[in-house]
Write an enzyme that holds these catalytic residues in place. Structure first.
Site, mmCIF file in Angstrom:
data_model
loop_
_atom_site.group_PDB
_atom_site.id
_atom_site.type_symbol
_atom_site.label_atom_id
_atom_site.label_comp_id
_atom_site.label_asym_id
_atom_site.label_seq_id
_atom_site.Cartn_x
_atom_site.Cartn_y
_atom_site.Cartn_z
ATOM 1 C CD GLU A 72 -34.160 -31.927 29.636
ATOM 2 O OE1 GLU A 72 -33.438 -31.691 30.614
ATOM 3 O OE2 GLU A 72 -33.750 -31.898 28.485
ATOM 4 C CB CYS A 111 -40.104 -26.955 22.828
ATOM 5 S SG CYS A 111 -38.998 -28.142 22.056
ATOM 6 C CB CYS A 141 -33.329 -39.472 19.895
ATOM 7 S SG CYS A 141 -33.754 -39.470 18.141
ATOM 8 C CB CYS A 178 -28.295 -35.981 14.684
ATOM 9 S SG CYS A 178 -29.718 -36.637 13.813
ATOM 10 C CB CYS A 233 -28.585 -34.031 18.409
ATOM 11 S SG CYS A 233 -30.021 -34.104 19.488
ATOM 12 N N GLY A 273 -36.381 -36.692 21.058
ATOM 13 C CA GLY A 273 -36.952 -37.788 20.280
ATOM 14 C C GLY A 273 -37.291 -37.438 18.850
ATOM 15 C CB SER A 299 -33.584 -31.810 11.204
ATOM 16 O OG SER A 299 -34.439 -31.397 12.235
ATOM 17 C CG HIS A 321 -29.136 -30.185 10.325
ATOM 18 N ND1 HIS A 321 -29.610 -28.973 10.770
ATOM 19 C CD2 HIS A 321 -29.817 -31.128 11.043
ATOM 20 C CE1 HIS A 321 -30.522 -29.172 11.707
ATOM 21 N NE2 HIS A 321 -30.673 -30.457 11.882
ATOM 22 C CB CYS A 380 -32.231 -26.465 19.248
ATOM 23 S SG CYS A 380 -33.619 -25.555 18.727
HETATM 24 N N1 SAH Z 1 -35.821 -35.345 16.169
HETATM 25 C C1 SAH Z 1 -36.426 -34.245 15.559
HETATM 26 C C2 SAH Z 1 -36.951 -33.214 16.536
HETATM 27 C C3 SAH Z 1 -36.088 -32.894 17.739
HETATM 28 S S1 SAH Z 1 -34.592 -32.048 17.434
HETATM 29 C C4 SAH Z 1 -35.484 -33.603 14.558
HETATM 30 O O1 SAH Z 1 -34.331 -33.971 14.513
HETATM 31 O O2 SAH Z 1 -35.952 -32.770 13.783
HETATM 32 C C5 SAH Z 1 -35.129 -30.382 17.166
HETATM 33 C C6 SAH Z 1 -34.158 -29.539 16.344
HETATM 34 O O3 SAH Z 1 -32.965 -29.215 17.075
HETATM 35 C C7 SAH Z 1 -33.680 -30.260 15.092
HETATM 36 O O4 SAH Z 1 -33.691 -29.409 13.982
HETATM 37 C C8 SAH Z 1 -32.269 -30.593 15.457
HETATM 38 O O5 SAH Z 1 -31.498 -30.835 14.323
HETATM 39 C C9 SAH Z 1 -31.846 -29.386 16.235
HETATM 40 N N2 SAH Z 1 -30.646 -29.596 17.033
HETATM 41 C C10 SAH Z 1 -30.209 -30.739 17.571
HETATM 42 N N3 SAH Z 1 -29.064 -30.538 18.247
HETATM 43 C C11 SAH Z 1 -28.766 -29.235 18.142
HETATM 44 C C12 SAH Z 1 -27.711 -28.408 18.658
HETATM 45 N N4 SAH Z 1 -26.780 -28.899 19.454
HETATM 46 N N5 SAH Z 1 -27.723 -27.097 18.351
HETATM 47 C C13 SAH Z 1 -28.724 -26.567 17.610
HETATM 48 N N6 SAH Z 1 -29.750 -27.291 17.100
HETATM 49 C C14 SAH Z 1 -29.760 -28.615 17.366
HETATM 50 FE FE1 SF4 Z 2 -32.820 -37.488 17.404
HETATM 51 FE FE2 SF4 Z 2 -33.526 -35.120 16.323
HETATM 52 FE FE3 SF4 Z 2 -31.429 -35.303 17.994
HETATM 53 FE FE4 SF4 Z 2 -31.278 -36.358 15.561
HETATM 54 S S1 SF4 Z 2 -31.523 -34.163 16.062
HETATM 55 S S2 SF4 Z 2 -30.592 -37.344 17.470
HETATM 56 S S3 SF4 Z 2 -33.350 -37.108 15.265
HETATM 57 S S4 SF4 Z 2 -33.554 -35.687 18.526
#
Ligand code: SAH
Ligand code: SF4
Length: 368
Positions: A107, A120, A127, A131, A134, A182, A236, A238, A356
């Site tokens: 996407e 984006c 991935c 996390c 996510c 990813g 990231s 958190h 996100c």
């Molecule tokens: N893998 C990389 C980049 C992709 S994720 C990373 O983790 O940084 C992009 C951003 O979206 C990251 O900061 C991630 O923590 C955040 N993210 C993931 N799932 C989310 C969710 N359900 N709600 C809000 N942000 C989220």
């Molecule tokens: Fe992968 Fe980023 Fe999602 Fe974590 S937040 S599972 S590193 S895409």
């Protein structure tokens, strides 16, 4: 080398499958063309057509002879991903689900704003990290995207937005974030190559200040990324202690918060004190108290920083809820009082699951 010599080596190329020029560096294109006795300036001309004009058809390259154009079309192509589906959000965000040649899907999300337009992009199908909050992390199938597939997302968006020629004064696409599907630093070589192509001055020409790479914290590659690319870095985070971060962002078990902070400090030094962005997803009752905010301020002390508070975007069966508005505002206030910018990221494209962490290819979701 003269053009007329290229005829001598046409036969050496015939019957080979077409080579995709998208995603190759200029040096790689030069060396390919040199193999058929074409001079270096031809590579520069072709590069301009591809990355300045967005051309995908060699026949449109009018400063190249007809005969050579025909040779080029027989042997090379300029790839684009195909669009599987397009989803328009009410807020102007567009999510493209793209089909790659092997049938996998990724996407790409277009987020227009008043002063800028951000794309984006994804760096992997799925991935490998998991996390907990996510959606992408729940996708089973994973592979790295090639440099062509990464640059291809940008090219396709520019086609769709009619944003050619590139680098015009009123370009629509003004920034790129690697925040799609990813972990970009797990696909470092291809991501690096793609970013170098995107930054090239005679092409798309987006500067390092307009590109932000988001990582969950792959410490060794953070340093490499600073040395090689110097783009904006988003981490990231958190959580402010290892116990919680181990749970939310499991890569923390390998590279803990201390190692991560050390890497970020040296990145900030390399990039001349450019601000690092900390991403912090707001999870109700998990990481959103006033004490968490104070801990965060303590943790990043001395690092030029901006903190992006991301209201948690829910997805089907997600294990968390988004923090209350009051807690988010309180959290932001504490950070701002400590002198840091702390924008609360307005969720974009939630209605089309483009926000996100909501990204996950539909085709794969259906198989699960
Ligand atoms: N893998 C990389 C980049 C992709 S994720 C990373 O983790 O940084 C992009 C951003 O979206 C990251 O900061 C991630 O923590 C955040 N993210 C993931 N799932 C989310 C969710 N359900 N709600 C809000 N942000 C989220
Ligand atoms: Fe992968 Fe980023 Fe999602 Fe974590 S937040 S599972 S590193 S895409």
């Amino acid at each position: 080398m003269e053009d007329n010599k290229f005829k001598t080596s046409i036969s050496s190329l015939e019957n080979n499958p077409k080579t995709n020029l998208l995603g190759l560096t200029k040096a790689e294109i030069k060396s390919l063309l040199n193999k058929i006795n074409l001079p270096n300036f031809r590579a520069s001309q072709i590069w301009n057509w591809i990355y300045r004009s967005g051309t995908i058809d060699f026949n449109e390259m009018t400063n190249i002879s007809k005969e050579l154009r025909s040779l080029l079309s027989k042997n090379f192509n300029i790839w684009r991903p195909k669009i599987s589906s397009t989803h328009h959000s009410q807020d102007g965000t567009i999510k493209w689900l793209l089909k790659l040649d092997d049938g996998n899907e990724v996407e790409t999300v277009w987020i227009p704003d008043e002063e800028r337009g951000t794309l984006c992009i994804s760096s992997q199908v799925g991935c490998t990290l998991t996390c907990k909050f996510c959606h992408t992390g729940t996708q089973r199938l994973v592979r790295n995207l090639s440099s062509s597939e990464i640059v291809g997302q940008v090219m396709l968006a520019m086609d769709q937005l009619k944003d050619w020629p590139s680098a015009s004064e009123n370009r629509l696409l003004t920034s790129i974030v690697l925040m799609g599907m990813g972990e970009p630093l797990f696909n470092y070589d291809n991501v690096k190559k793609a970013i170098e192509i995107i930054m090239d001055h005679s092409g798309i020409s987006l500067s390092r200040r307009r590109i932000t790479l988001s990582t969950s914290g792959i410490v060794p590659e953070i340093k490499k990324c600073g040395d090689d690319l110097g783009v904006n870095l988003a981490i990231s985070l958190h959580a402010t202690n290892d116990n919680l971060r181990n749970e939310l962002v499991p890569i923390n078990k390998k590279y803990d918060i201390k190692q991560l902070l050390d890497a970020v400090r040296s990145y900030a030094r390399i990039s001349n004190s450019r601000r690092v962005t900390w991403e912090y997803v707001m999870l109700k009752g998990v990481n959103d108290t006033a004490q968490d905010a104070k801990n965060l301020v303590k943790l990043i002390k001395g690092i030029p920083s901006k903190i992006n508070l991301i209201p948690f975007n829910e997805w089907p069966c997600s294990p968390y809820e988004c923090s209350e508005e009051d807690s988010i505002n309180n959290f932001a206030k504490i950070i701002m009082k400590a002198g840091y910018a702390s924008p609360i990221r307005t969720p974009r494209g939630r209605d089309v699951m483009a926000a996100c962490g909501q990204l996950k290819s539909l085709s794969i979701k259906q198989k699960n």
